[in-house]
Design a protein around this motif. Structure first.
Motif, PDB file in Angstrom:
ATOM      1  N   GLN A   1      31.780  44.556  27.948  1.00 50.28           N
ATOM      2  CA  GLN A   1      32.816  45.596  27.893  1.00 50.28           C
ATOM      3  C   GLN A   1      32.911  46.384  29.196  1.00 50.28           C
ATOM      4  OE1 GLN A   1      32.544  47.984  24.314  1.00 50.28           O
ATOM      5  NE2 GLN A   1      33.487  46.360  23.128  1.00 50.28           N
ATOM      6  N   GLU A   2      32.448  45.825  30.281  1.00 49.96           N
ATOM      7  CA  GLU A   2      32.545  46.474  31.583  1.00 49.96           C
ATOM      8  C   GLU A   2      33.971  46.363  32.109  1.00 49.96           C
ATOM      9  OE1 GLU A   2      29.700  44.725  34.265  1.00 49.96           O
ATOM     10  OE2 GLU A   2      28.108  44.895  32.779  1.00 49.96           O
ATOM     11  N   GLY A   3      34.444  47.429  32.744  1.00 49.62           N
ATOM     12  CA  GLY A   3      35.743  47.391  33.404  1.00 49.62           C
ATOM     13  C   GLY A   3      36.925  47.422  32.461  1.00 49.62           C
ATOM     14  N   GLN A   4      37.912  46.584  32.756  1.00 55.71           N
ATOM     15  CA  GLN A   4      39.173  46.575  32.025  1.00 55.71           C
ATOM     16  C   GLN A   4      39.729  45.152  31.984  1.00 55.71           C
ATOM     17  OE1 GLN A   4      41.782  49.099  34.327  1.00 55.71           O
ATOM     18  NE2 GLN A   4      41.417  47.977  36.214  1.00 55.71           N
ATOM     19  N   VAL A   5      40.774  44.979  31.191  1.00 54.09           N
ATOM     20  CA  VAL A   5      41.501  43.714  31.165  1.00 54.09           C
ATOM     21  C   VAL A   5      42.900  43.985  31.698  1.00 54.09           C
ATOM     22  CG1 VAL A   5      42.504  41.917  29.704  1.00 54.09           C
ATOM     23  CG2 VAL A   5      40.172  42.704  29.284  1.00 54.09           C
ATOM     24  N   CYS A   6      43.344  43.164  32.633  1.00 56.55           N
ATOM     25  CA  CYS A   6      44.689  43.287  33.184  1.00 56.55           C
ATOM     26  C   CYS A   6      45.523  42.093  32.722  1.00 56.55           C
ATOM     27  CB  CYS A   6      44.649  43.339  34.705  1.00 56.55           C
ATOM     28  SG  CYS A   6      43.836  44.819  35.347  1.00 56.55           S
TER      29      CYS A   6
ATOM     30  N   VAL B   1      46.035  36.772  32.216  1.00 57.41           N
ATOM     31  CA  VAL B   1      45.126  37.909  32.043  1.00 57.41           C
ATOM     32  C   VAL B   1      43.833  37.653  32.805  1.00 57.41           C
ATOM     33  CG1 VAL B   1      46.044  38.452  29.746  1.00 57.41           C
ATOM     34  CG2 VAL B   1      44.017  37.055  29.934  1.00 57.41           C
ATOM     35  N   PHE B   2      43.150  38.747  33.149  1.00 55.30           N
ATOM     36  CA  PHE B   2      41.811  38.602  33.700  1.00 55.30           C
ATOM     37  C   PHE B   2      40.966  39.813  33.347  1.00 55.30           C
ATOM     38  CE2 PHE B   2      44.095  40.733  37.099  1.00 55.30           C
ATOM     39  CZ  PHE B   2      43.180  41.620  37.659  1.00 55.30           C
ATOM     40  N   HIS B   3      39.656  39.587  33.290  1.00 49.82           N
ATOM     41  CA  HIS B   3      38.672  40.625  32.988  1.00 49.82           C
ATOM     42  C   HIS B   3      38.253  41.249  34.317  1.00 49.82           C
ATOM     43  CE1 HIS B   3      34.471  41.636  31.081  1.00 49.82           C
ATOM     44  NE2 HIS B   3      35.110  42.709  31.533  1.00 49.82           N
ATOM     45  N   ASP B   4      38.818  42.404  34.599  1.00 48.70           N
ATOM     46  CA  ASP B   4      38.582  43.121  35.856  1.00 48.70           C
ATOM     47  C   ASP B   4      37.305  43.952  35.712  1.00 48.70           C
ATOM     48  OD1 ASP B   4      38.885  44.328  38.329  1.00 48.70           O
ATOM     49  OD2 ASP B   4      40.434  45.711  37.637  1.00 48.70           O
TER      50      ASP B   4
ATOM     51  N   ILE C   1      44.768  34.791  23.511  1.00 51.86           N
ATOM     52  CA  ILE C   1      44.313  34.175  24.762  1.00 51.86           C
ATOM     53  C   ILE C   1      42.795  34.201  24.768  1.00 51.86           C
ATOM     54  CG2 ILE C   1      44.219  34.368  27.282  1.00 51.86           C
ATOM     55  CD1 ILE C   1      47.053  35.497  27.200  1.00 51.86           C
ATOM     56  N   GLN C   2      42.195  33.032  24.988  1.00 52.02           N
ATOM     57  CA  GLN C   2      40.752  32.888  25.079  1.00 52.02           C
ATOM     58  C   GLN C   2      40.355  32.929  26.550  1.00 52.02           C
ATOM     59  OE1 GLN C   2      38.585  32.546  22.394  1.00 52.02           O
ATOM     60  NE2 GLN C   2      36.942  32.706  23.889  1.00 52.02           N
ATOM     61  N   LEU C   3      39.551  33.935  26.942  1.00 45.91           N
ATOM     62  CA  LEU C   3      39.107  34.040  28.338  1.00 45.91           C
ATOM     63  C   LEU C   3      38.116  32.940  28.676  1.00 45.91           C
ATOM     64  CD1 LEU C   3      38.608  37.863  28.962  1.00 45.91           C
ATOM     65  CD2 LEU C   3      40.537  36.433  29.562  1.00 45.91           C
ATOM     66  N   LYS C   4      38.131  32.549  29.945  1.00 46.40           N
ATOM     67  CA  LYS C   4      37.199  31.555  30.469  1.00 46.40           C
ATOM     68  C   LYS C   4      36.421  32.192  31.625  1.00 46.40           C
ATOM     69  CE  LYS C   4      40.328  27.716  29.425  1.00 46.40           C
ATOM     70  NZ  LYS C   4      40.134  27.880  28.043  1.00 46.40           N
ATOM     71  N   TYR C   5      35.153  31.871  31.715  1.00 50.55           N
ATOM     72  CA  TYR C   5      34.296  32.345  32.808  1.00 50.55           C
ATOM     73  C   TYR C   5      33.629  31.133  33.449  1.00 50.55           C
ATOM     74  CZ  TYR C   5      34.623  37.028  30.726  1.00 50.55           C
ATOM     75  OH  TYR C   5      35.073  38.217  30.232  1.00 50.55           O
ATOM     76  N   PHE C   6      33.534  31.141  34.777  1.00 50.10           N
ATOM     77  CA  PHE C   6      32.822  30.070  35.484  1.00 50.10           C
ATOM     78  C   PHE C   6      31.514  30.600  36.006  1.00 50.10           C
ATOM     79  CE2 PHE C   6      37.227  28.369  36.321  1.00 50.10           C
ATOM     80  CZ  PHE C   6      37.121  27.305  35.450  1.00 50.10           C
TER      81      PHE C   6
END
Length: 151
Positions: A42-47, A93-96, A146-151
């Motif tokens: 839950q760090e930051g924000q989602v844009c 979208v991205f997890h900022d 939307i399902q976020l993806k992380y590398f």
């Protein structure tokens, strides 16, 4: 003859009301709710950015119809866009995580923050095309996930 005229006038009135009803529905302003799932913290924000055509999708901020960044308060996180005309759209979208309003990447250009697209297309060696992320807003309330993806 008078009876036939009345029936014809009644049919014209009904047809006119139907035509008005269909045109009124076509001119609605819809609401889109995007549910963003898969946040790793839950760090930051989602844009989130919504595009109305392929020009600039997914990264040109000057071509965005609407954009908003939202503090993460829950997972999944809902983000709402209002006043959308009926039509085709795509969302990026991205997890900022560091709150800089930029999708950060490493030296090789691989995103170091989570990201995702409407229609959840398979991610290959490039960002998806508009046609791979497109969805339709055709009513007053549209919901996508939307399902976020992380590398």
């Amino acid at each position: 003859m008078v009876k036939g005229l009345r029936v014809s006038m009644l049919l014209l009135a009904v047809m006119g009301n139907l035509a008005w009803s269909f045109s009124a529905k076509a001119n609605f302003n819809g609401k889109l709710t995007v549910e963003i799932d898969g946040l790793k913290n839950q760090e930051g924000q989602v844009c989130a950015s919504i595009f109305g055509n392929s020009k600039g999708f997914p990264g040109d901020g000057d071509r965005v119809l609407q954009k908003q960044c939202t503090k993460i308060t829950e997972n999944p996180l809902p983000i709402t866009f209002n006043n959308l005309k009926a039509g085709s759209y795509a969302v990026a979208v991205f997890h900022d995580q560091n709150n800089d309003r930029t999708l950060n990447s490493n030296l090789f250009g691989i995103p170091s923050e989570g990201f995702g697209f409407s229609s959840n297309p398979e991610i290959r060696a490039r960002a998806p095309k508009f046609s791979e992320a497109v969805f339709l807003v055709a009513g007053p309330d549209t919901n996508i996930q939307i399902q976020l993806k992380y590398f």
